[in-house]
Design a protein around this motif. Structure first.
Motif, PDB file in Angstrom:
ATOM      1  N   VAL A 155       0.847  -1.196   0.000  1.00  0.00           N
ATOM      2  CA  VAL A 155       0.000   0.000   0.000  1.00  0.00           C
ATOM      3  C   VAL A 155       0.887   1.252   0.000  1.00  0.00           C
ATOM      4  O   VAL A 155       1.684   1.464   0.923  1.00  0.00           O
ATOM      5  N   CYS A 156       0.736   2.072  -1.022  1.00  0.00           N
ATOM      6  CA  CYS A 156       1.528   3.290  -1.150  1.00  0.00           C
ATOM      7  C   CYS A 156       1.245   4.241   0.008  1.00  0.00           C
ATOM      8  O   CYS A 156       0.091   4.423   0.410  1.00  0.00           O
ATOM      9  N   THR A 157       2.298   4.834   0.539  1.00  0.00           N
ATOM     10  CA  THR A 157       2.154   5.732   1.685  1.00  0.00           C
ATOM     11  C   THR A 157       1.709   7.138   1.281  1.00  0.00           C
ATOM     12  O   THR A 157       1.508   7.980   2.155  1.00  0.00           O
ATOM     13  N   HIS A 158       1.524   7.386  -0.007  1.00  0.00           N
ATOM     14  CA  HIS A 158       1.015   8.696  -0.424  1.00  0.00           C
ATOM     15  C   HIS A 158      -0.506   8.738  -0.263  1.00  0.00           C
ATOM     16  O   HIS A 158      -1.004   9.412   0.639  1.00  0.00           O
ATOM     17  N   GLN A 159      -1.216   7.989  -1.110  1.00  0.00           N
ATOM     18  CA  GLN A 159      -2.677   7.977  -0.993  1.00  0.00           C
ATOM     19  C   GLN A 159      -3.271   6.582  -1.088  1.00  0.00           C
ATOM     20  O   GLN A 159      -4.451   6.422  -1.419  1.00  0.00           O
ATOM     21  N   GLY A 160      -2.460   5.573  -0.847  1.00  0.00           N
ATOM     22  CA  GLY A 160      -2.999   4.230  -0.674  1.00  0.00           C
ATOM     23  C   GLY A 160      -3.187   3.368  -1.902  1.00  0.00           C
ATOM     24  O   GLY A 160      -3.819   2.311  -1.813  1.00  0.00           O
ATOM     25  N   CYS A 161      -2.677   3.757  -3.040  1.00  0.00           N
ATOM     26  CA  CYS A 161      -2.767   2.885  -4.216  1.00  0.00           C
ATOM     27  C   CYS A 161      -1.889   1.645  -4.004  1.00  0.00           C
ATOM     28  O   CYS A 161      -1.026   1.634  -3.135  1.00  0.00           O
ATOM     29  N   LEU A 162      -2.141   0.636  -4.800  1.00  0.00           N
ATOM     30  CA  LEU A 162      -1.418  -0.624  -4.648  1.00  0.00           C
ATOM     31  C   LEU A 162      -0.182  -0.666  -5.535  1.00  0.00           C
ATOM     32  O   LEU A 162      -0.262  -0.408  -6.738  1.00  0.00           O
TER      33      LEU A 162
ATOM     34  N   ALA B 217       6.663   0.253  -7.508  1.00  0.00           N
ATOM     35  CA  ALA B 217       6.181   1.461  -8.168  1.00  0.00           C
ATOM     36  C   ALA B 217       4.692   1.649  -7.940  1.00  0.00           C
ATOM     37  O   ALA B 217       3.918   0.693  -7.935  1.00  0.00           O
ATOM     38  N   CYS B 218       4.314   2.910  -7.769  1.00  0.00           N
ATOM     39  CA  CYS B 218       2.902   3.257  -7.605  1.00  0.00           C
ATOM     40  C   CYS B 218       2.344   3.750  -8.940  1.00  0.00           C
ATOM     41  O   CYS B 218       2.879   4.696  -9.527  1.00  0.00           O
ATOM     42  N   PRO B 219       1.254   3.146  -9.426  1.00  0.00           N
ATOM     43  CA  PRO B 219       0.686   3.534 -10.715  1.00  0.00           C
ATOM     44  C   PRO B 219      -0.106   4.848 -10.649  1.00  0.00           C
ATOM     45  O   PRO B 219      -0.434   5.409 -11.690  1.00  0.00           O
ATOM     46  N   CYS B 220      -0.385   5.347  -9.446  1.00  0.00           N
ATOM     47  CA  CYS B 220      -1.259   6.528  -9.336  1.00  0.00           C
ATOM     48  C   CYS B 220      -0.516   7.845  -9.571  1.00  0.00           C
ATOM     49  O   CYS B 220      -0.938   8.644 -10.394  1.00  0.00           O
ATOM     50  N   HIS B 221       0.572   8.087  -8.849  1.00  0.00           N
ATOM     51  CA  HIS B 221       1.255   9.373  -8.970  1.00  0.00           C
ATOM     52  C   HIS B 221       2.761   9.217  -9.128  1.00  0.00           C
ATOM     53  O   HIS B 221       3.509  10.173  -8.955  1.00  0.00           O
ATOM     54  N   GLY B 222       3.227   7.999  -9.389  1.00  0.00           N
ATOM     55  CA  GLY B 222       4.620   7.795  -9.774  1.00  0.00           C
ATOM     56  C   GLY B 222       5.651   7.624  -8.682  1.00  0.00           C
ATOM     57  O   GLY B 222       6.846   7.601  -8.981  1.00  0.00           O
ATOM     58  N   SER B 223       5.238   7.492  -7.436  1.00  0.00           N
ATOM     59  CA  SER B 223       6.247   7.227  -6.410  1.00  0.00           C
ATOM     60  C   SER B 223       6.851   5.846  -6.622  1.00  0.00           C
ATOM     61  O   SER B 223       6.181   4.919  -7.082  1.00  0.00           O
ATOM     62  N   HIS B 224       8.129   5.728  -6.274  1.00  0.00           N
ATOM     63  CA  HIS B 224       8.808   4.447  -6.274  1.00  0.00           C
ATOM     64  C   HIS B 224       9.365   4.228  -4.870  1.00  0.00           C
ATOM     65  O   HIS B 224       9.589   5.188  -4.126  1.00  0.00           O
TER      66      HIS B 224
ATOM     67  N   GLY C 140       8.717  10.590  -6.500  1.00  0.00           N
ATOM     68  CA  GLY C 140       7.280  10.867  -6.526  1.00  0.00           C
ATOM     69  C   GLY C 140       6.863  11.589  -5.267  1.00  0.00           C
ATOM     70  O   GLY C 140       7.715  11.975  -4.458  1.00  0.00           O
ATOM     71  N   PRO C 141       5.555  11.763  -5.059  1.00  0.00           N
ATOM     72  CA  PRO C 141       5.088  12.557  -3.922  1.00  0.00           C
ATOM     73  C   PRO C 141       5.127  11.853  -2.566  1.00  0.00           C
ATOM     74  O   PRO C 141       5.010  12.520  -1.535  1.00  0.00           O
ATOM     75  N   ALA C 142       5.262  10.535  -2.527  1.00  0.00           N
ATOM     76  CA  ALA C 142       5.281   9.837  -1.231  1.00  0.00           C
ATOM     77  C   ALA C 142       6.495  10.279  -0.421  1.00  0.00           C
ATOM     78  O   ALA C 142       7.595  10.434  -0.961  1.00  0.00           O
TER      79      ALA C 142
END
Ligand code: FES
Length: 90
Positions: free
Chosen positions: A30-37, A50-57, A68-70
């Motif tokens: 679970v991404c620590t930015h906004q919870g995408c998988l 990698a997060c598919p929502c806003h590009g954090s790795h 990314g933003p995380a």
């Protein structure tokens, strides 16, 4: 660099990376930015989560974010190698 994969354990998806013969890491997917998988991706610079929502790795060994933003690292699970098995404390 060791093997990296995602595994399903008791309804959770864990991102796991074999660092060396005696070390393995396990993180929440679970991404620590906004919870995408997160997904395991192979990049020219190396494997990452990698997060598919806003590009954090996230670094597969430390769980720390980059690119990314995380800002927070991934939630980690205690994991150890016991003989030919990997034991994870949920
Ligand atoms: Fe993962 Fe935004 S939810 S980068």
């Amino acid at each position: 660099m060791g093997a990296t994969t995602s595994v399903e354990v008791e309804g959770r998806t864990l991102l796991m990376h074999r660092v060396d013969e005696s070390t393995v890491t396990a993180y929440s997917n679970v991404c620590t930015h906004q919870g995408c998988l997160l997904q395991v991706v192979d990049r020219p610079e190396g494997t990452a989560y990698a997060c598919p929502c806003h590009g954090s790795h996230f670094d597969v060994e430390t769980g720390k974010p980059f690119g990314g933003p995380a800002r927070q690292p991934l939630m980690d699970y205690e994991a150890a190698i016991d003989g030919d098995q990997v034991v994870v404390k949920l």
